[in-house]
Design a protein around this motif. Structure first.
Motif, PDB file in Angstrom:
ATOM      1  N   GLN A 195      44.739  44.610  45.074  1.00 25.82           N
ATOM      2  CA  GLN A 195      45.115  46.006  45.245  1.00 25.82           C
ATOM      3  C   GLN A 195      46.401  46.112  46.054  1.00 25.82           C
ATOM      4  N   LYS A 229      45.458  56.515  34.027  1.00 24.66           N
ATOM      5  CA  LYS A 229      44.071  56.408  34.472  1.00 24.66           C
ATOM      6  C   LYS A 229      43.963  55.323  35.539  1.00 24.66           C
ATOM      7  N   PRO A 230      43.266  55.611  36.656  1.00 19.51           N
ATOM      8  CA  PRO A 230      43.063  54.574  37.687  1.00 19.51           C
ATOM      9  C   PRO A 230      42.027  53.548  37.232  1.00 19.51           C
ATOM     10  N   LEU A 231      42.284  52.277  37.529  1.00 18.64           N
ATOM     11  CA  LEU A 231      41.373  51.199  37.162  1.00 18.64           C
ATOM     12  C   LEU A 231      40.891  50.480  38.418  1.00 18.64           C
ATOM     13  N   PRO A 232      39.597  50.172  38.486  1.00 20.44           N
ATOM     14  CA  PRO A 232      39.086  49.413  39.649  1.00 20.44           C
ATOM     15  C   PRO A 232      39.477  47.934  39.542  1.00 20.44           C
ATOM     16  N   ILE A 233      40.060  47.404  40.575  1.00 16.10           N
ATOM     17  CA  ILE A 233      40.419  45.992  40.631  1.00 16.10           C
ATOM     18  C   ILE A 233      39.941  45.408  41.959  1.00 16.10           C
ATOM     19  N   HIS A 234      39.966  44.115  42.024  1.00 12.39           N
ATOM     20  CA  HIS A 234      39.520  43.439  43.243  1.00 12.39           C
ATOM     21  C   HIS A 234      40.462  43.772  44.394  1.00 12.39           C
ATOM     22  N   LYS A 235      39.904  43.808  45.587  1.00 14.52           N
ATOM     23  CA  LYS A 235      40.695  44.223  46.738  1.00 14.52           C
ATOM     24  C   LYS A 235      41.842  43.267  47.044  1.00 14.52           C
ATOM     25  N   PRO A 239      45.126  53.358  44.736  1.00 16.55           N
ATOM     26  CA  PRO A 239      44.452  53.018  43.474  1.00 16.55           C
ATOM     27  C   PRO A 239      45.452  52.522  42.448  1.00 16.55           C
ATOM     28  N   TYR A 240      45.048  51.514  41.713  1.00 14.25           N
ATOM     29  CA  TYR A 240      45.911  50.958  40.666  1.00 14.25           C
ATOM     30  C   TYR A 240      45.794  51.840  39.418  1.00 14.25           C
ATOM     31  N   LYS A 241      46.919  52.303  38.926  1.00 16.79           N
ATOM     32  CA  LYS A 241      46.935  53.186  37.773  1.00 16.79           C
ATOM     33  C   LYS A 241      47.641  52.510  36.617  1.00 16.79           C
TER      34      LYS A 241
END
Length: 766
Positions: A383, A374-380, A393-395
């Motif tokens: 990334q 699952k991709p997770l939102p992280i700070h740019k 995208p970080y998975k």
């Protein structure tokens, strides 16, 4: 979901009263395990013949699922057996108990009633919860894209699967991995030496067992209490372990365990994997189901899906008959709860139940969790970037809740299929009911109950009906039958509703043939599949199975020939009209075995002519139209058929069987004339794989029988006492020459004519 049979404890009128008086001693937590050869191993609290409870302990028995009433005792254990597992080939049996004793057993010379302990190891003070054999690295799966291919080599592929532990050179090590209640992970391996230094005495004075090479380590960074655990295999040779402390408020933890052997010592490396909390699922969000009862991977060679069974607290004032028993690993009070009625099961998820009522008044919950990317939102700033400076995208891998099933009674045991693709999840509840759930949605497919079986039994006069509860479940390797063991050690076999495809539907002929071919290639036993096969499909399945085998290459047919005959014989035995075909195929199998044994004794006189041995020379002579056995001898080298006299005398019974088979075939020739018209091959013979098989029309088998008569003729000149014995009307009658003559005329003629039938009738009036 139909009940096939139940194997109950039978007692005579003399010991029936004694059995009822000591009923509490016979009940306890029991286990059962089905091997790839459809052999069941199960445990009992008392011996099966014991009515007074004097043999209280833990006893291990084995039986064939086809004849479960013939059970054989493997061993007796003082401590309760908490783990019972078969290896992948179904030849070795693993036992682990509550005192930390681990034993590996194997039957001597494939005899089911004679067992030998290959090795034993002790992890002192450790209560073993779960155990698993090392994987041997052999895995064959069905190629979904080519499941309708003609050749077996295209339809079934060898999957790259590394052995769990390797010797020097990559050879797999035989041994097992165990998990204890204190968070210990241990390994016990069979060493290369047959008798390593030291030995361990077995229970009951049954001798000394060689010590296994052992190693142990902590499963996590710190040791912690474990109440439920399960082990599965990874494709890179590692183990995947899922554990729970028994409380739903604590996470379900997963570990990756690798075992390496270095200088006859095993090194264990454990690494933590993503874990999850049960409260994150919608079904467990209310916090009603507080106690984890069992963990079970959906497929034993795939860690992507996990079944979690949890139970709720019983209502206040509700009596419970589940008594904690540390010996049998039955019930444990979960952490954070002081109520003695709040219990979870150990090792195999079974509950140690005593009394006539197993329902404590609480409910249960069964969930399926899947490991997904699952991709997770992280700070740019964090990334990752590739060479094009584009943000990827970080998975990460997370456990996600897929489906759940709510039960009205506590969950006792959960089991799943052993081979992919999994279709069912089987659940046993404390009220004696069994539920068959669909693997993806956990929707009920079928259900049954042990109480229904007891209601159908006719009541006996002055006889108290016992009410044992389900203690453990296990499915066959093909997933066609379910075996349930109750608290008395009694077995109940259920036929499951077959599924042809993941989308559902009844079992079809192509699907059955594909499973039979899979059994043929992998060596699995197909008895459980035949139990579920409808009688109306037998002929169609047999014909299609035979056609597929005939299309294989000659080396493939030769390699699988014996197993093919066994499966084909088992198919014809399912119907009344196929009994004669089954008898002919059984005779053909015996004829093939005898011919192989006889020809293996022949040695060429000239060592330089290995390309053509005596058996090849004899087969070449048999192609010529010779009906006189003595004339055949002139074309053969007598030295090549010379065998020691002592060996010839030991073969007399097999020689007699060959002559009896020839007599039986010729005697029934007039009766079977014109009864059937089998499919013929271009050579004019009938293949054993063709529909409507008859041994009399299989000219290849008849030629084999003629060859054996020639060999017997030569051996009779060397030692006359090894010849078959006949009852004849005239002493001057040469029976072997007459049998060879009639069989030769039968092979040379496509159909037996009146002349042959007349000769057969007149000359065989002995």
């Amino acid at each position: 979901m139909d009940l096939v049979y139940s194997v109950l404890r039978k007692h005579t009128a003399n010991n029936q009263k004694s059995f009822q008086n000591y009923e509490c001693l016979h009940e306890g937590h029991t286990l059962c395990a089905v091997s790839s050869k459809n052999t069941v191993a199960f445990t009992t609290t008392t011996e099966l013949e014991d009515a007074s409870g004097k043999s209280w302990g833990s006893h291990v028995y084995v039986a064939d699922l086809n004849t479960p009433w013939h059970s054989h005792k493997v061993t007796s254990n003082r401590a309760g057996v908490t783990a019972l597992e078969w290896d992948l080939p179904g030849e070795k049996l693993l036992l682990a108990d509550a005192a930390g004793l681990v034993q590996i057993w194997s039957c001597r010379e494939h005899v089911l009633n004679d067992w030998l302990c290959l090795g034993a190891a002790t992890f002192s003070g450790e209560h073993i919860l779960a155990a698993a054999f090392f994987h041997n690295g052999k895995k064959i799966s069905v190629c979904a894209e080519k499941k309708d291919a003609v050749f077996y080599t295209e339809k079934f592929t060898h999957v790259r699967f590394a052995p769990s532990v390797r010797h020097f050179g990559g050879r797999p090590v035989e041994g097992c991995l165990v998990i204890s209640t204190t968070g210990m992970v241990g390994v016990a391996a069979l060493t290369q030496e047959t008798a390593p230094a030291g030995a361990l005495p077995l229970t009951g004075g049954s001798g000394m067992a060689p010590l296994l090479a052992t190693a142990s380590d902590s499963l996590g960074s710190t040791r912690h209490r474990i109440a439920a655990a399960d082990v599965c295999y990874g494709k890179n040779g590692h183990f995947l372990v899922a554990v729970s402390s028994g409380s739903a408020s604590l996470p379900i933890q997963c570990y990756r365990v690798s075992v390496k052997q270095s200088e006859e010592k095993c090194v264990i490396v454990s690494q933590a994997l993503p874990s999850f909390f049960l409260q994150s699922s919608p079904a467990a969000a209310e916090g009603l189901y507080r106690h984890v009862a069992q963990l079970k991977f959906v497929v034993r060679e795939d860690a992507d899906s996990l079944v979690v069974a949890s139970n709720a607290d019983p209502p206040p004032g509700t009596p419970t008959n589940c008594t904690p028993n540390s010996v049998y690993g039955g019930c444990y009070t979960s952490s954070g709860s002081s109520s003695s009625s709040s219990s979870v099961s150990s090792s195999s998820g079974g509950m140690s139940v005593n009394g006539n009522s197993c329902n404590g008044g609480a409910g249960g919950l069964v969930e399926i969790w899947e490991l997904r990317e699952k991709p997770l939102p992280i700070h740019k700033l964090f990334q990752p970037k590739n060479h094009t400076n584009s943000v990827e995208p970080y998975k990460t891998v997370l456990w996600q809740h897929q489906s759940h099933f709510v039960a009205s009674s506590p969950v006792v045991c959960v089991t799943t299929s052993k081979l992919p693709p999994p279709f069912y999840v089987m659940v046993a509840l404390a009220d004696g009911t069994l539920h068959c759930l669909h693997r993806d949605s956990l929707k009920p497919v079928a259900s049954s109950s042990l109480n229904l079986m007891r209601q159908e039994e006719p009541p006996a006069a002055k006889q108290q009906r016992l009410s044992p509860c389900v203690s453990h479940l296990d499915m066959s390797w093909l997933g066609c039958v379910l075996l349930a063991a109750d608290t008395l050690g009694q077995l109940h076999l259920y036929r499951l509703t077959p599924v042809a495809d993941p989308g559902g539907g009844s079992m079809t002929v192509p699907h059955v043939v594909r499973l039979l071919e899979y059994c043929l290639v992998t060596g699995l036993d197909c008895w459980d599949l035949l139990v579920c096969l409808r009688p109306g499909l037998v002929d169609a399945v047999a014909d299609r199975f035979s056609d597929g085998f005939n299309r294989q290459l000659a080396p493939v047919q030769q390699y699988h020939y014996v197993h093919f005959l066994n499966i084909k014989t088992s198919l014809y035995r399912l119907t009344v009209s196929g009994q004669s075909k089954a008898a002919d195929l059984t005779s053909l199998l015996m004829l093939h075995s005898v011919a192989t044994a006889f020809k293996s004794l022949l040695r060429p006189s000239d060592l330089s002519s290995h390309d053509k041995g005596p058996a090849d020379s004899l087969a070449a002579v048999m192609t010529e139209p010779l009906a006189d056995v003595d004339k055949v001898l002139f074309h053969l080298e007598a030295k090549e058929f010379t065998v020691e006299h002592s060996t010839l005398q030991s073969l007399q019974q097999l020689i007699q069987w060959v002559a009896d088979l020839a007599l039986a075939l010729l005697a029934r020739l007039p009766e079977q004339r014109g009864n059937s018209t089998p499919a013929t091959k271009p050579s004019g013979g009938c293949s054993p794989a063709s529909p409507g098989y008859e041994l009399l029309r299989d000219y290849k088998a008849l030629n084999t029988l003629r060859e054996l008569l020639v060999v017997v003729r030569i051996w009779g000149l060397l030692r006359q006492s090894c010849l078959p014995v006949f009852v004849r009307s005239a002493d001057s009658l040469d029976v072997l020459a007459l049998l060879f003559k009639l069989l030769s005329r039968l092979v040379q003629a496509p159909e037996p004519d009146e002349a042959l039938l007349g000769v057969n009738k007149s000359e065989m009036q002995w």
